[in-house]
Design an enzyme around this catalytic site. Structure first.
Site, PDB file in Angstrom:
ATOM      1  N   LYS A 197       0.624  -1.190  -0.104  1.00  0.00           N
ATOM      2  CA  LYS A 197       0.134   0.077   0.132  1.00  0.00           C
ATOM      3  C   LYS A 197       1.026   1.252  -0.023  1.00  0.00           C
ATOM      4  O   LYS A 197       1.591   1.368   0.882  1.00  0.00           O
ATOM      5  CB  LYS A 197      -0.876   0.054   1.173  1.00  0.00           C
ATOM      6  N   LYS A 249      -2.522  -1.427  -3.477  1.00  0.00           N
ATOM      7  CA  LYS A 249      -3.175  -0.268  -3.399  1.00  0.00           C
ATOM      8  C   LYS A 249      -2.065   0.811  -3.722  1.00  0.00           C
ATOM      9  O   LYS A 249      -1.157   0.884  -2.916  1.00  0.00           O
ATOM     10  CB  LYS A 249      -3.811  -0.062  -2.177  1.00  0.00           C
TER      11      LYS A 249
END
Length: 363
Positions: A197, A249
């Protein structure tokens, strides 16, 4: 004339041929729909930077879950927005807090017909907006935060979450949550780890969606955009700690990372088409600069083609309707309990229902 001997265009000659040889297809079960539920509101609240997406009431959340189940989505991911916050994110640990009681209510509503996933993080619940508790210097204290994550995982599992999804990027988070779940008898609850992420500007609209209290940024714990090899290290660590699924992400700006992760992972790989990706498509479509439906579908195909087993996307319900021919290019006229409801945008020349291999039917 014998030249050229190779003619790949033969297989592109008609929609039927293109459908036949399509290497990537989309299915409603590929999609996970993020849903926001806010405590203390009596009507769904539009999110201005994400047209068509709402902060749900506890009642409208159940209607959105019904829709997701009926469309055959892969699951929903729940984010809770409490009325009160504190430095330790206490509302996230409260079994009767907005997120946990919503998990319980949705589980009672949909039974085993829809996967209910829960965001396991503190940022929605803290008055400083960080994903963990702070030390005396104002930095996130990794190990103290892990203790809270372990408790959150158990509370969410006991509320009925099918999958818990730690998104805070704390070192060791998967291991401590796995141990806590197992110790509490929740051996069968999987962990979807936000493994790679990045600290991304694409998260901007999400801050409005969860009414974030953050001042500053999260670069001290989320990944730095220039780094590629580090993402593989993060994924390998989460896999070694027991992650059942891993996530990259954002998605579209990190397709190289997604491809790398898909090649090394022996568990399913998710990718999150985040709020900024959604907002850019909506803004371009609102100005008539792109064919909205075509761009939405192409963006999702790209994410799947790069290696995502499934995609978290705010378009999940709408695309599922397209794939099942339950919707046309016209906007919805239903009340705003739907997960995504689009305004009437200018139409571009290509805005027609698609039946080509680029927009595959349900496989």
């Amino acid at each position: 004339m014998s030249f050229p001997a190779q003619r790949p265009r033969r297989l592109r000659r008609s929609p039927a041929l293109r459908r036949l040889v399509a290497e990537t297809r989309l299915h409603p079960a590929d999609f996970i729909l993020p849903l926001f539920v806010r405590e203390g509101i009596d009507a769904p609240a539009p999110i201005s930077s994400m047209p068509g997406v709402f902060q749900h009431t506890e009642a409208s959340l159940l209607e959105a879950a019904d829709e997701a189940r009926d469309l055959g989505l892969g699951g929903i991911m729940l984010f809770g927005i409490p009325a009160q916050r504190d430095a330790h994110g206490s509302a996230g640990l409260d079994p009767q807090g907005i997120l946990n009681r919503s998990i319980r209510a949705v589980r009672e509503r949909v039974g085993d017909d829809l996967l209910v996933m829960s965001d396991l993080c503190l940022d929605e619940f803290t008055d400083h907006g960080h994903c963990g508790v702070l030390d005396d210097t104002g930095s996130v204290d990794n190990d103290r935060t892990l203790e809270i994550y372990a408790q959150m995982g158990v509370v969410q599992a006991e509320a009925g979450a099918d999958v818990v999804a730690p998104s805070g990027m704390m070192d060791g988070q998967v291991a401590v949550i796995r141990q806590a779940l197992d110790d509490a008898g929740h051996h069968n609850v999987p962990i979807l780890a936000y493994a790679a992420k990045y600290a991304s500007a694409f998260y901007g609209p999400f801050r409005e969606a969860v009414d974030s209290q953050l001042s500053g940024d999260r670069r001290q714990y989320q990944m730095d955009a220039p780094n590629r090899t580090e993402a593989l290290r993060e994924v390998e660590l989460d896999l070694s700690e027991g992650a059942d699924m891993v996530m990259v992400k954002p998605a579209s700006a990190y397709l190289d990372i997604l491809s790398d992760v898909a090649q090394i992972s022996d568990v399913p790989v998710a990718a999150y088409q985040v709020s900024g990706e959604y907002a850019m498509i909506e803004a371009a479509a609102a100005n008539g600069w792109v064919d909205r439906r075509a761009v939405v579908m192409e963006s999702l195909i790209a994410i799947r083609r790069a290696g995502a087993t499934n995609v978290l996307t705010y378009y999940a319900a709408e695309v599922a309707r397209w794939l099942q021919n339950k919707d046309t290019t016209a906007p919805s006229s239903s009340a705003p309990h739907s997960s995504v409801e689009q305004p009437e945008y200018p139409r571009t020349a290509d805005s027609q229902p698609q039946d080509d291999a680029g927009y595959p039917p349900v496989s």
